[in-house]
Design a protein around this motif. Sequence first.
Motif, PDB file in Angstrom:
ATOM      1  N   ARG A 265      34.326  46.856  49.714  1.00 62.14           N
ATOM      2  CA  ARG A 265      34.145  44.929  49.925  1.00 62.14           C
ATOM      3  C   ARG A 265      33.259  44.650  48.740  1.00 62.14           C
ATOM      4  N   LEU A 266      33.352  44.368  47.998  1.00 60.96           N
ATOM      5  CA  LEU A 266      32.799  44.058  46.563  1.00 60.96           C
ATOM      6  C   LEU A 266      32.675  42.797  46.882  1.00 60.96           C
ATOM      7  N   ASP A 267      33.181  41.394  48.004  1.00 60.64           N
ATOM      8  CA  ASP A 267      33.656  40.621  47.557  1.00 60.64           C
ATOM      9  C   ASP A 267      32.999  39.790  49.183  1.00 60.64           C
ATOM     10  N   ASN A 268      32.276  40.310  49.270  1.00 60.04           N
ATOM     11  CA  ASN A 268      31.588  39.597  51.038  1.00 60.04           C
ATOM     12  C   ASN A 268      29.884  39.126  51.000  1.00 60.04           C
ATOM     13  N   GLY A 269      29.890  39.100  49.917  1.00 60.91           N
ATOM     14  CA  GLY A 269      28.453  38.040  49.494  1.00 60.91           C
ATOM     15  C   GLY A 269      27.235  38.644  48.534  1.00 60.91           C
ATOM     16  N   LYS A 270      27.038  40.167  49.365  1.00 59.43           N
ATOM     17  CA  LYS A 270      26.381  40.668  49.155  1.00 59.43           C
ATOM     18  C   LYS A 270      26.274  41.749  47.530  1.00 59.43           C
ATOM     19  N   TRP A 271      27.397  41.499  46.958  1.00 61.75           N
ATOM     20  CA  TRP A 271      26.811  42.007  45.841  1.00 61.75           C
ATOM     21  C   TRP A 271      27.645  40.698  44.739  1.00 61.75           C
TER      22      TRP A 271
ATOM     23  N   HIS B 264      45.673  51.738  27.664  1.00 60.21           N
ATOM     24  CA  HIS B 264      46.293  50.185  27.813  1.00 60.21           C
ATOM     25  C   HIS B 264      45.728  49.712  27.270  1.00 60.21           C
ATOM     26  N   GLU B 265      47.035  48.424  27.117  1.00 61.03           N
ATOM     27  CA  GLU B 265      46.309  47.261  26.202  1.00 61.03           C
ATOM     28  C   GLU B 265      45.385  46.425  26.557  1.00 61.03           C
ATOM     29  N   LYS B 266      45.165  46.179  27.849  1.00 56.08           N
ATOM     30  CA  LYS B 266      43.488  45.669  28.368  1.00 56.08           C
ATOM     31  C   LYS B 266      43.237  46.151  29.668  1.00 56.08           C
ATOM     32  N   ILE B 267      41.979  46.284  29.141  1.00 56.90           N
ATOM     33  CA  ILE B 267      41.222  47.041  30.365  1.00 56.90           C
ATOM     34  C   ILE B 267      40.375  46.277  30.761  1.00 56.90           C
ATOM     35  N   THR B 268      39.326  45.944  31.431  1.00 57.34           N
ATOM     36  CA  THR B 268      38.482  44.970  32.589  1.00 57.34           C
ATOM     37  C   THR B 268      37.518  45.521  33.047  1.00 57.34           C
ATOM     38  N   MET B 269      36.536  45.829  32.230  1.00 58.13           N
ATOM     39  CA  MET B 269      34.760  46.449  32.914  1.00 58.13           C
ATOM     40  C   MET B 269      34.469  45.676  33.285  1.00 58.13           C
ATOM     41  N   GLU B 270      34.040  45.882  34.943  1.00 58.02           N
ATOM     42  CA  GLU B 270      32.731  44.837  35.968  1.00 58.02           C
ATOM     43  C   GLU B 270      31.630  45.739  36.368  1.00 58.02           C
ATOM     44  N   VAL B 271      31.131  45.302  36.461  1.00 53.48           N
ATOM     45  CA  VAL B 271      29.984  45.251  36.428  1.00 53.48           C
ATOM     46  C   VAL B 271      29.371  44.114  37.759  1.00 53.48           C
ATOM     47  N   TYR B 272      28.930  45.507  39.022  1.00 52.25           N
ATOM     48  CA  TYR B 272      29.003  44.665  40.351  1.00 52.25           C
ATOM     49  C   TYR B 272      26.983  45.125  40.998  1.00 52.25           C
ATOM     50  N   GLU B 273      25.953  43.907  41.258  1.00 49.80           N
ATOM     51  CA  GLU B 273      25.273  44.329  41.483  1.00 49.80           C
ATOM     52  C   GLU B 273      24.920  44.226  42.753  1.00 49.80           C
ATOM     53  N   ARG B 274      23.458  44.217  43.697  1.00 48.94           N
ATOM     54  CA  ARG B 274      23.182  43.536  44.702  1.00 48.94           C
ATOM     55  C   ARG B 274      22.095  42.929  43.748  1.00 48.94           C
TER      56      ARG B 274
END
Length: 135
Positions: free
Chosen positions: A106-112, A125-135
């Motif tokens: 879970r990256l939506d728990n406030g820790k990331w 794929h026509e559209k790829i999303t890249m997301e980076v999550y850090e502490r």
Amino acid sequence: MITFIDSCGGMMFNHRRQSQDRTALQRIVDMTASSTLWMNEYSTKLFSGFFAPQVQVDAQFLDKAGPGDFCFVENLDVSAYLPFIEKFVLFYWNRAYPSDMKFSIRLDNGKWMCTQHEDFAGSSHEKITMEVYER
């Protein structure tokens, strides 16, 4: 940790990888060029067409990775390694496959915190999303 997921968090479907998108793979090679990119044997063939001397292959790659290293994960649950993970790099698109393995963190728990969000055109794929999550 770097991985591909679909819009429902699926990592593998029908015991197969989510993507072989060459544009996204080149981004991974570029992003990890000055580090070590660990993976297991299953993922090695994805990077065989790239100049990527940073790739290290080992069945126990999650145990061998150190601070600043990257791990490319397609077919493993990494939840046991969560205390050691510095960041997540997720590549995804707006399709859902009948997945048999899901991204369980879970990256939506406030820790990331999402520190980067970028959309780009891939080779598959026509559209790829890249997301980076850090502490």
